[in-house]
Design an enzyme around this catalytic site. Structure first.
Site, PDB file in Angstrom:
ATOM      1  N   ARG A 124       0.862  -1.172   0.000  1.00  0.00           N
ATOM      2  CA  ARG A 124       0.000   0.000   0.000  1.00  0.00           C
ATOM      3  C   ARG A 124       0.910   1.237   0.000  1.00  0.00           C
ATOM      4  O   ARG A 124       2.045   1.180   0.474  1.00  0.00           O
ATOM      5  CB  ARG A 124      -0.896   0.024   1.239  1.00  0.00           C
ATOM      6  CG  ARG A 124      -1.816  -1.191   1.397  1.00  0.00           C
ATOM      7  CD  ARG A 124      -2.597  -1.102   2.700  1.00  0.00           C
ATOM      8  NE  ARG A 124      -3.520  -2.226   2.860  1.00  0.00           N
ATOM      9  CZ  ARG A 124      -3.234  -3.352   3.511  1.00  0.00           C
ATOM     10  NH1 ARG A 124      -2.026  -3.508   4.055  1.00  0.00           N
ATOM     11  NH2 ARG A 124      -4.125  -4.323   3.627  1.00  0.00           N
ATOM     12  N   LYS A 147      -1.878  -2.444   8.100  1.00  0.00           N
ATOM     13  CA  LYS A 147      -3.021  -1.983   8.885  1.00  0.00           C
ATOM     14  C   LYS A 147      -3.012  -2.658  10.262  1.00  0.00           C
ATOM     15  O   LYS A 147      -2.585  -3.790  10.402  1.00  0.00           O
ATOM     16  CB  LYS A 147      -4.335  -2.301   8.159  1.00  0.00           C
ATOM     17  CG  LYS A 147      -4.544  -1.464   6.892  1.00  0.00           C
ATOM     18  CD  LYS A 147      -5.889  -1.769   6.279  1.00  0.00           C
ATOM     19  CE  LYS A 147      -6.158  -0.887   5.057  1.00  0.00           C
ATOM     20  NZ  LYS A 147      -7.466  -1.179   4.443  1.00  0.00           N
ATOM     21  N   HIS A 215      -2.467   2.914  -6.046  1.00  0.00           N
ATOM     22  CA  HIS A 215      -3.022   1.706  -5.416  1.00  0.00           C
ATOM     23  C   HIS A 215      -3.332   0.630  -6.451  1.00  0.00           C
ATOM     24  O   HIS A 215      -3.330  -0.566  -6.132  1.00  0.00           O
ATOM     25  CB  HIS A 215      -4.290   2.051  -4.634  1.00  0.00           C
ATOM     26  CG  HIS A 215      -4.724   0.974  -3.687  1.00  0.00           C
ATOM     27  ND1 HIS A 215      -4.012   0.649  -2.547  1.00  0.00           N
ATOM     28  CD2 HIS A 215      -5.784   0.128  -3.722  1.00  0.00           C
ATOM     29  CE1 HIS A 215      -4.620  -0.341  -1.913  1.00  0.00           C
ATOM     30  NE2 HIS A 215      -5.699  -0.674  -2.608  1.00  0.00           N
ATOM     31  N   ARG A 218      -0.804  -2.111  -6.711  1.00  0.00           N
ATOM     32  CA  ARG A 218      -0.971  -3.213  -5.752  1.00  0.00           C
ATOM     33  C   ARG A 218      -1.953  -4.244  -6.296  1.00  0.00           C
ATOM     34  O   ARG A 218      -1.727  -5.450  -6.200  1.00  0.00           O
ATOM     35  CB  ARG A 218      -1.457  -2.643  -4.415  1.00  0.00           C
ATOM     36  CG  ARG A 218      -1.821  -3.683  -3.350  1.00  0.00           C
ATOM     37  CD  ARG A 218      -2.148  -2.946  -2.058  1.00  0.00           C
ATOM     38  NE  ARG A 218      -2.938  -3.716  -1.131  1.00  0.00           N
ATOM     39  CZ  ARG A 218      -2.421  -4.531  -0.202  1.00  0.00           C
ATOM     40  NH1 ARG A 218      -1.116  -4.693  -0.116  1.00  0.00           N
ATOM     41  NH2 ARG A 218      -3.209  -5.173   0.645  1.00  0.00           N
ATOM     42  N   HIS A 241      -3.688  -9.191   4.078  1.00  0.00           N
ATOM     43  CA  HIS A 241      -5.127  -9.187   4.321  1.00  0.00           C
ATOM     44  C   HIS A 241      -5.444  -9.975   5.587  1.00  0.00           C
ATOM     45  O   HIS A 241      -4.940 -11.086   5.774  1.00  0.00           O
ATOM     46  CB  HIS A 241      -5.883  -9.820   3.149  1.00  0.00           C
ATOM     47  CG  HIS A 241      -5.950  -8.944   1.941  1.00  0.00           C
ATOM     48  ND1 HIS A 241      -6.208  -9.417   0.681  1.00  0.00           N
ATOM     49  CD2 HIS A 241      -5.791  -7.598   1.802  1.00  0.00           C
ATOM     50  CE1 HIS A 241      -6.209  -8.425  -0.176  1.00  0.00           C
ATOM     51  NE2 HIS A 241      -5.963  -7.313   0.474  1.00  0.00           N
ATOM     52  N   TYR A 250      -9.741 -11.096  -6.061  1.00  0.00           N
ATOM     53  CA  TYR A 250      -8.843 -11.116  -7.219  1.00  0.00           C
ATOM     54  C   TYR A 250      -9.116 -12.301  -8.136  1.00  0.00           C
ATOM     55  O   TYR A 250      -8.705 -12.287  -9.292  1.00  0.00           O
ATOM     56  CB  TYR A 250      -7.385 -11.103  -6.761  1.00  0.00           C
ATOM     57  CG  TYR A 250      -7.008  -9.791  -6.144  1.00  0.00           C
ATOM     58  CD1 TYR A 250      -6.824  -8.656  -6.929  1.00  0.00           C
ATOM     59  CD2 TYR A 250      -6.865  -9.660  -4.765  1.00  0.00           C
ATOM     60  CE1 TYR A 250      -6.508  -7.434  -6.366  1.00  0.00           C
ATOM     61  CE2 TYR A 250      -6.543  -8.437  -4.197  1.00  0.00           C
ATOM     62  CZ  TYR A 250      -6.372  -7.329  -5.004  1.00  0.00           C
ATOM     63  OH  TYR A 250      -6.064  -6.117  -4.439  1.00  0.00           O
TER      64      TYR A 250
END
Length: 270
Positions: A124, A147, A215, A218, A241, A250
């Site tokens: 990211r 994150k 982004h 990515r 994730h 995806y």
């Protein structure tokens, strides 16, 4: 933050009008929220924005009155969009074009290395800009903080590593363990808005779509790995994730790409 504050202000303003006085945020009913969302619909808010608005309202009411102050209310159905990746050639062309526009050689090397890192490692933007001199010396992997402050180990391709090292050799600001790796013109952390502005200008020059953002690199990283046979669990770890469901989107990208190839190439495709 601005969006959530705006939602809270809109809710208080609406409830004041709806109830004829200052509202008690600990006693908001589901009917009050339905009326608020109906008003937002009249303002032209779509499903995605309405769902975000409802999420912000729930967080605000929980903050103001506790868990019991949040009435049960089902939000609108939101169909998950499919990420729009760019092709490998477009990713490289984008990085090259952005780098060529820089006035200083070290900035040119910085932009090339940064965009190559986003595409080559699937980071990211915030993750890449949060890297510090503590990541040096670079090896075959790099430790990334994502994150919720979760860390993960990401492989670093030789070409990406060489680009970062070339940038560091030209950068006038020596790398320190507590300083950002990617510097702005005055030596501070690079502002992500500058990167996004440069990419917007580059995609206009190259004739690429509006979805071609930093982004999107990515997304391209994930889509191209999946197309080459990467399994979802490995991809989940690489992307950081928390849930596999975030990675599964995806598979839809890959299927959509195959369908486009079929429609464009098969003589009987309609």
């Amino acid at each position: 933050v601005r969006a959530y504050v705006a939602t809270a202000e809109r809710l208080v303003e609406f409830l004041t009008e709806h109830q004829g006085g200052p509202p008690d945020l600990a006693k908001v009913e589901a009917s009050d929220l339905r009326a608020f969302l109906a008003r937002r619909r009249m303002d032209g808010t779509g499903n995605v924005s309405t769902a975000r608005e409802l999420s912000a309202v729930r967080g605000f009411l929980k903050f103001a009155g506790g868990e019991d102050a949040v009435p049960r209310l089902k939000g609108p159905r939101v169909q998950k969009g499919v990420p729009r990746p760019v092709s490998p050639d477009e990713a490289i062309a984008l990085a090259e074009d952005v780098a060529e526009q820089s006035t200083e050689p070290w900035m040119s090397a910085r932009d090339w290395a940064l965009l190559l890192l986003l595409y080559g490692a699937g980071l990211r933007v915030a993750e890449a800009l949060a890297l510090t001199g503590a990541a040096l010396p670079l090896g075959e992997t790099i430790l990334v903080t994502g994150k919720r402050d979760k860390t993960r180990v990401v492989p670093l391709l030789a070409r990406v590593r060489e680009a970062i090292e070339a940038y560091l050799n030209l950068c006038p600001y020596p790398p320190a363990k507590d300083q950002p790796l990617f510097r702005g013109a005055r030596g501070g952390a690079l502002n992500p808005a500058i990167l996004r502005r440069s990419v917007r200008a580059a995609r206009a020059r190259l004739g690429l779509g509006e979805r071609t953002t930093p982004h999107a690199l990515r997304h391209s990283f994930a889509t191209h790995l999946l197309a080459r046979g990467a399994d979802l669990r490995s991809l989940q770890e690489l992307l950081g994730h928390a849930s596999l469901s975030s990675t599964q989107i995806y598979t839809g990208v890959d299927a959509a790409w195959l369908l486009d190839v079929y429609r464009n190439a098969h003589p009987r495709a309609e």
